[in-house]
Design a protein around this motif. Structure first.
Motif, PDB file in Angstrom:
ATOM      1  N   MET A  55     -10.078  27.401  85.992  1.00  0.00           N
ATOM      2  CA  MET A  55      -9.436  27.395  84.670  1.00  0.00           C
ATOM      3  C   MET A  55      -8.171  26.536  84.658  1.00  0.00           C
ATOM      4  SD  MET A  55      -9.695  31.134  82.964  1.00  0.00           S
ATOM      5  CE  MET A  55     -11.258  31.958  82.629  1.00  0.00           C
ATOM      6  N   GLY A  56      -7.860  25.897  85.769  1.00  0.00           N
ATOM      7  CA  GLY A  56      -6.597  25.163  85.871  1.00  0.00           C
ATOM      8  C   GLY A  56      -6.668  23.727  85.404  1.00  0.00           C
ATOM      9  N   ALA A  57      -5.710  22.950  85.848  1.00  0.00           N
ATOM     10  CA  ALA A  57      -5.543  21.582  85.357  1.00  0.00           C
ATOM     11  C   ALA A  57      -6.783  20.715  85.576  1.00  0.00           C
ATOM     12  CB  ALA A  57      -4.336  20.951  86.033  1.00  0.00           C
ATOM     13  N   PRO A 101      -7.030  16.078  80.634  1.00  0.00           N
ATOM     14  CA  PRO A 101      -6.029  16.682  79.750  1.00  0.00           C
ATOM     15  C   PRO A 101      -5.415  15.657  78.798  1.00  0.00           C
ATOM     16  CG  PRO A 101      -5.706  17.422  82.008  1.00  0.00           C
ATOM     17  CD  PRO A 101      -6.734  16.321  82.061  1.00  0.00           C
ATOM     18  N   GLN A 140      -9.884  21.792  85.849  1.00  0.00           N
ATOM     19  CA  GLN A 140     -11.056  22.416  85.220  1.00  0.00           C
ATOM     20  C   GLN A 140     -12.270  22.514  86.169  1.00  0.00           C
ATOM     21  OE1 GLN A 140     -11.483  23.818  81.846  1.00  0.00           O
ATOM     22  NE2 GLN A 140      -9.342  24.024  82.373  1.00  0.00           N
TER      23      GLN A 140
END
Lengths: 386, 95
Positions: B43-45, B81, B47
């Motif tokens: 779920m982080g930067a 992002p 993905q």
């Protein structure tokens, strides 16, 4: 007497809560989902424990009963779903929205809710970083938030410890009915399972499942869309939403980006942003996984206005879901159609009411009745075979 | 020095360890997506660009599954992002 057997269709908030409550009471229960736990709208929402938008009457009664229950649950069941207090702000940016908020305030105040009607200059007390220049006022109510996945898994794990059987990636082709009573279900791969009670909590899919047994359930749904941003230090303190939701929602004319946002329920610091309202015709399966273009520019413009300080914040991911409701905005909950069928679908705000729904449905299975009269909800379902 | 297997980091963005992934699998989570929902791995930067492959490998080893039986977690929009402001440039089509 033989212990009744139950089948629950759909592993969302209601399905998981019902399955856990039934299993704990010793009912032999199987929980089915065509995908996985929380794969539909339950796993796509913000986990807000909402009371502020609940309709007066039976909905409000059950919601506030459940609201009190949820705060005791972590301790009573020995489970952790990251429940914490989170204020809810509904923001008005024009006179029509302000009028809606004044009505909401009076209505909720008379129900005994400790809701506040804020003037423009009071908003920053509750949301310090918001640009309130173009706002007229807001309502504020202290409610809560859970981690949606922890909430779902807490129910399922509690159920499994009491003998609940879970079958994921198993779609239901049809509900089997014989002599006016449910007999069981047939799965997409042709396997039959038998039960005395079928509980349908299939959200947006409830309508098409029930249509096959001549039971008309007035479920409609919108394509709801959301973004998650990279984590940041606490900058947004509330679940904020635009009061334009009241005036725009469920209007078929255009995509209305009615912004709402909240810190993520997992407590990791990410910010959640959503949602649009567009009623969707056809099957919920036909909803695109892609965010609409209108939503992208809508969210960007509204965020620029409300939180100019977050312009450079990065979006990590987006998702869409079929978010169900009913034309009356009242849920369908209780016995409907053939004997032994229970429907629990079309709830306005599901996290808050899921614990009570689990208790109510378990009452219906074990005693045939519950602590309130559900006819206001069940009368919306029309059984054509009668 | 002996390395504690359980403490090995699998998802670097969210700092999720091998031990946490194994616990999720033992609690009944059986796909990359389910493990993501249960642990936040992926779920982080980034993905899940790196850890989703590691998690698939752990699932195959632990659950005696075949790679073909695993539903991978498909990437979603945006692929990298992007800032909130840049979304403004995505204009609705005029029909």
């Amino acid at each position: 007497m033989r212990t009744p057997r139950a089948i629950v269709i759909g592993a969302g908030y209601h399905g998981c809560s019902i399955a856990a409550h039934l299993a704990v009471k010793g009912i032999r229960t199987i929980l089915f989902d065509k995908k996985e736990i929380g794969a539909g709208s339950s796993g796509s929402n913000f986990g807000c424990v909402q009371l502020q938008d609940s309709a007066p009457g039976l909905s409000f009664e059950i919601n506030s009963y459940s609201f009190n229950k949820i705060w005791r649950m972590e301790k009573e069941f020995g489970i952790d779903f990251n429940l914490r207090p989170l204020g809810s702000l509904i923001l008005a940016s024009n006179h029509m929205e302000m009028q809606e908020l004044e009505t909401l305030y009076t209505e909720k105040k008379s129900c005994g809710l400790d809701i506040k009607l804020l003037e423009k200059n009071e908003i920053n007390k509750y949301e310090p970083n918001i640009n309130s220049r173009n706002l007229l006022g807001a309502t504020y109510f202290m409610q809560g938030q859970v981690d949606p996945f922890k909430f779902l898994y807490a129910f399922v794990d509690t159920g499994v410890r009491s003998g609940l059987e879970l079958l994921e990636n198993t779609g239901i082709k049809r509900i089997l009915v014989k002599d006016g009573a449910v007999r069981g279900i047939e799965t997409d791969n042709g396997q039959e399972y038998f039960a005395d009670y079928i509980i349908c909590t299939a959200g947006a899919w409830t309508k098409q499942l029930c249509e096959k047994i001549d039971l008309a359930i007035p479920i409609e749904f919108i394509k709801a869309e959301a973004f998650v941003t990279e984590p940041l230090d606490p900058y947004i303190q509330t679940f904020f939403s635009s009061a334009s939701f009241f005036t725009d929602a469920h209007e078929n004319t255009s995509v209305n980006t009615s912004l709402c946002g909240a810190p993520s329920g997992a407590g990791a610091g990410n910010l959640l942003l959503g949602e649009t309202s567009r009623e969707w015709d056809g099957s919920p399966d036909s909803i695109s996984e892609l965010i609409s273009k209108e939503h992208c520019s809508g969210v960007s413009n509204q965020m620029k206005e409300l939180f100019p300080g977050l312009a450079k914040l990065k979006i990590l991911r987006s998702w869409t879901t079929a978010s169900p409701s009913t034309p009356s905005l009242k849920p369908i909950l209780g016995f409907a159609g053939p004997e032994g069928l229970i429907i629990a679908a079309g709830f306005k705000s599901s996290v808050v009411i899921a614990p009570a729904v689990g208790e109510i449905v378990t009452d219906l299975v074990t005693r045939g009745k519950t602590f309130c009269d559900l006819s206001e909800f069940t009368s919306q379902a029309v059984y054509l075979q009668k | 020095m002996k390395i504690d297997e359980r403490k090995r980091t699998i998802c670097r963005c969210e700092e999720i360890t091998y031990g946490e992934i194994i616990d999720a699998i033992r609690n009944g989570r059986r796909s990359v997506k389910a493990i993501k929902r249960a642990t936040r791995a992926g779920m982080g930067a980034c993905q899940g660009r790196t850890c989703s492959h590691l998690i698939m490998q752990i699932l195959v080893e632990e659950c005696d599954l075949d790679y073909t039986e695993l539903n991978s977690d498909r990437p979603g929009f945006p692929l990298i992002p992007v800032t909130i402001t840049s979304l403004e440039r995505i204009k609705p089509r005029k029909d």
